[in-house]
Design a protein around this motif. Structure first.
Motif, PDB file in Angstrom:
ATOM      1  N   ALA A 292       3.615  30.092  24.994  1.00  0.00           N
ATOM      2  CA  ALA A 292       3.130  31.139  24.086  1.00  0.00           C
ATOM      3  C   ALA A 292       2.019  31.943  24.763  1.00  0.00           C
ATOM      4  N   PRO A 293       2.001  33.261  24.564  1.00  0.00           N
ATOM      5  CA  PRO A 293       0.941  34.072  25.174  1.00  0.00           C
ATOM      6  C   PRO A 293      -0.412  33.764  24.543  1.00  0.00           C
ATOM      7  N   ILE A 294      -1.453  34.030  25.295  1.00  0.00           N
ATOM      8  CA  ILE A 294      -2.809  33.748  24.811  1.00  0.00           C
ATOM      9  C   ILE A 294      -3.089  34.493  23.507  1.00  0.00           C
ATOM     10  N   SER A 295      -2.515  35.678  23.358  1.00  0.00           N
ATOM     11  CA  SER A 295      -2.766  36.455  22.129  1.00  0.00           C
ATOM     12  C   SER A 295      -2.236  35.728  20.894  1.00  0.00           C
ATOM     13  N   ALA A 296      -1.229  34.864  21.087  1.00  0.00           N
ATOM     14  CA  ALA A 296      -0.636  34.163  19.948  1.00  0.00           C
ATOM     15  C   ALA A 296      -1.347  32.850  19.635  1.00  0.00           C
ATOM     16  N   ILE A 297      -2.047  32.294  20.612  1.00  0.00           N
ATOM     17  CA  ILE A 297      -2.626  30.958  20.374  1.00  0.00           C
ATOM     18  C   ILE A 297      -4.154  30.966  20.305  1.00  0.00           C
ATOM     19  N   ARG A 298      -4.776  32.083  20.684  1.00  0.00           N
ATOM     20  CA  ARG A 298      -6.242  32.133  20.664  1.00  0.00           C
ATOM     21  C   ARG A 298      -6.746  32.163  19.204  1.00  0.00           C
ATOM     22  N   GLY A 299      -8.023  31.837  19.060  1.00  0.00           N
ATOM     23  CA  GLY A 299      -8.640  32.016  17.759  1.00  0.00           C
ATOM     24  C   GLY A 299      -8.471  30.854  16.801  1.00  0.00           C
ATOM     25  N   ARG A 300      -7.797  29.789  17.221  1.00  0.00           N
ATOM     26  CA  ARG A 300      -7.694  28.601  16.361  1.00  0.00           C
ATOM     27  C   ARG A 300      -7.688  27.361  17.256  1.00  0.00           C
ATOM     28  N   PHE A 301      -8.111  26.267  16.670  1.00  0.00           N
ATOM     29  CA  PHE A 301      -8.192  25.030  17.436  1.00  0.00           C
ATOM     30  C   PHE A 301      -6.816  24.382  17.564  1.00  0.00           C
ATOM     31  N   HIS A 302      -6.570  23.825  18.740  1.00  0.00           N
ATOM     32  CA  HIS A 302      -5.358  23.057  19.004  1.00  0.00           C
ATOM     33  C   HIS A 302      -5.789  21.647  19.401  1.00  0.00           C
ATOM     34  N   ASP A 303      -4.848  20.727  19.341  1.00  0.00           N
ATOM     35  CA  ASP A 303      -5.174  19.353  19.728  1.00  0.00           C
ATOM     36  C   ASP A 303      -4.906  19.156  21.217  1.00  0.00           C
ATOM     37  N   TYR A 304      -5.879  18.600  21.907  1.00  0.00           N
ATOM     38  CA  TYR A 304      -5.697  18.262  23.310  1.00  0.00           C
ATOM     39  C   TYR A 304      -6.144  16.814  23.501  1.00  0.00           C
ATOM     40  N   HIS A 305      -5.180  15.912  23.479  1.00  0.00           N
ATOM     41  CA  HIS A 305      -5.477  14.481  23.603  1.00  0.00           C
ATOM     42  C   HIS A 305      -6.582  14.052  22.637  1.00  0.00           C
ATOM     43  N   GLY A 306      -6.464  14.503  21.395  1.00  0.00           N
ATOM     44  CA  GLY A 306      -7.418  14.093  20.375  1.00  0.00           C
ATOM     45  C   GLY A 306      -8.695  14.903  20.342  1.00  0.00           C
ATOM     46  N   ARG A 307      -8.798  15.926  21.194  1.00  0.00           N
ATOM     47  CA  ARG A 307      -9.987  16.784  21.173  1.00  0.00           C
ATOM     48  C   ARG A 307      -9.601  18.175  20.697  1.00  0.00           C
ATOM     49  N   ARG A 308     -10.594  18.883  20.185  1.00  0.00           N
ATOM     50  CA  ARG A 308     -10.344  20.263  19.768  1.00  0.00           C
ATOM     51  C   ARG A 308     -10.320  21.165  21.000  1.00  0.00           C
ATOM     52  N   LEU A 309      -9.315  21.998  21.076  1.00  0.00           N
ATOM     53  CA  LEU A 309      -9.237  22.960  22.185  1.00  0.00           C
ATOM     54  C   LEU A 309      -9.097  24.362  21.632  1.00  0.00           C
ATOM     55  N   MET A 310     -10.004  25.236  22.026  1.00  0.00           N
ATOM     56  CA  MET A 310      -9.972  26.638  21.593  1.00  0.00           C
ATOM     57  C   MET A 310      -9.552  27.521  22.775  1.00  0.00           C
ATOM     58  N   PRO A 311      -8.374  28.129  22.709  1.00  0.00           N
ATOM     59  CA  PRO A 311      -8.021  29.088  23.756  1.00  0.00           C
ATOM     60  C   PRO A 311      -8.646  30.444  23.448  1.00  0.00           C
ATOM     61  N   THR A 312      -9.111  31.107  24.483  1.00  0.00           N
ATOM     62  CA  THR A 312      -9.600  32.476  24.306  1.00  0.00           C
ATOM     63  C   THR A 312      -9.358  33.247  25.595  1.00  0.00           C
ATOM     64  N   TYR A 313      -9.675  34.531  25.564  1.00  0.00           N
ATOM     65  CA  TYR A 313      -9.411  35.356  26.738  1.00  0.00           C
ATOM     66  C   TYR A 313     -10.346  34.992  27.895  1.00  0.00           C
ATOM     67  N   HIS A 314      -9.825  35.164  29.112  1.00  0.00           N
ATOM     68  CA  HIS A 314     -10.604  34.909  30.322  1.00  0.00           C
ATOM     69  C   HIS A 314     -11.632  36.038  30.494  1.00  0.00           C
ATOM     70  N   PRO A 315     -12.842  35.711  30.946  1.00  0.00           N
ATOM     71  CA  PRO A 315     -13.841  36.772  31.162  1.00  0.00           C
ATOM     72  C   PRO A 315     -13.347  37.877  32.093  1.00  0.00           C
ATOM     73  N   ALA A 316     -12.488  37.533  33.061  1.00  0.00           N
ATOM     74  CA  ALA A 316     -11.962  38.571  33.960  1.00  0.00           C
ATOM     75  C   ALA A 316     -11.116  39.573  33.161  1.00  0.00           C
ATOM     76  N   TYR A 317     -10.423  39.093  32.153  1.00  0.00           N
ATOM     77  CA  TYR A 317      -9.645  39.983  31.283  1.00  0.00           C
ATOM     78  C   TYR A 317     -10.595  40.888  30.489  1.00  0.00           C
TER      79      TYR A 317
END
Ligand code: SF4
Length: 247
Positions: free
Chosen positions: A200-225
């Motif tokens: 899934a593109p970052i635009s579709a998954i950013r802005g909400r927490f996902h599970d990463y081995h029991g931890r919260r993971l927040m995807p967001t845009y890269h500073p270079a972007y």
């Protein structure tokens, strides 16, 4: 009678204003001054974490794998790594830097030219923007941990290849286990896709927490972007505010 009506009206207006203020406080991010300091309370609501266990029982296996000693162990195991072809072109291996007990870990893609030259993560223009974002969150770089999926620069900043990820990612997983953070912030499409095993593109998954081995993971845009698309800064700010609410 008229005076009573006026007083009642004023009181109703006051109560209404107070309600609005409380609602606004609840909806807004938690002020930085209210961020819980490490060691001043439980780090997760569920109860004791591995970190708590390590603190409570220093010298045990749990303690040995966590924090600075755990991170040092991962660095020693990595050594002068030649597990993938990227070792041939690197100037420096970029392991990562920051607090070994950070509650927030930023994970990017791979070192760029400046990072390769200095041996430190996120020190180029994009890194300076990341530092500003961290500061805007009320934190210092030294309070978080910053690293990448790959620890050596792909030539010409090309995209990482599968064999390189397969060789390097296990060490990232060990770093995260050693630090034991509450939140991981994946910076950019590549880091988010790799960690979450999604196309899934970052635009579709950013802005909400996902599970990463029991931890919260927040995807967001890269500073270079963000350097190329300044309008996206407000979206990143929305994302980091959600992180600040948890912290
Ligand atoms: S990218 Fe990772 S696996 Fe490849 S040589 Fe560097 S440290 Fe080793």
């Amino acid at each position: 009678m008229r005076a009573n009506d006026d007083l009642r009206g004023e009181l109703l207006a006051l109560v209404s204003a107070l309600k609005s203020h409380v609602a606004a406080e609840t909806d807004s991010c938690i002020p930085v001054s209210r961020l819980r300091l490490k060691g001043t309370g439980p780090s997760r609501q569920e109860g004791l974490t591995a970190r708590d266990a390590a603190e409570a029982h220093p010298g045990t296996a749990a303690a040995g794998r966590r924090g600075a000693s755990g991170l040092d162990g991962v660095r020693r195991e990595l050594g002068d790594c030649a597990r993938c072809p990227l070792h041939r072109s690197r100037k420096h291996l970029v392991f990562g830097e920051g607090s070994a007990r950070a509650r927030l870990v930023f994970v990017g893609e791979a070192p760029g030219e400046e990072e390769d030259r200095q041996g430190r993560p996120f020190v180029g223009r994009a890194g300076q923007l990341l530092t500003k974002i961290i500061n805007a969150m009320g934190l210092e770089r030294e309070e978080v941990y910053i690293c990448n999926i790959l620890k050596c620069r792909p030539p010409g900043n090309r995209n990482p290849q599968e064999d390189e990820i397969a060789a390097c990612e296990p060490f990232l997983v060990k770093q995260i286990e050693a630090i034991d953070p509450e939140i991981i912030c994946a910076l950019g499409t590549f880091a988010a896709k790799t960690l979450l095993r999604t196309e899934a593109p970052i635009s579709a998954i950013r802005g909400r927490f996902h599970d990463y081995h029991g931890r919260r993971l927040m995807p967001t845009y890269h500073p270079a972007y963000l350097l190329r698309n300044p309008d996206a800064k407000k979206l990143v700010w929305e994302d980091v505010q959600k992180i600040m609410k948890i912290l």
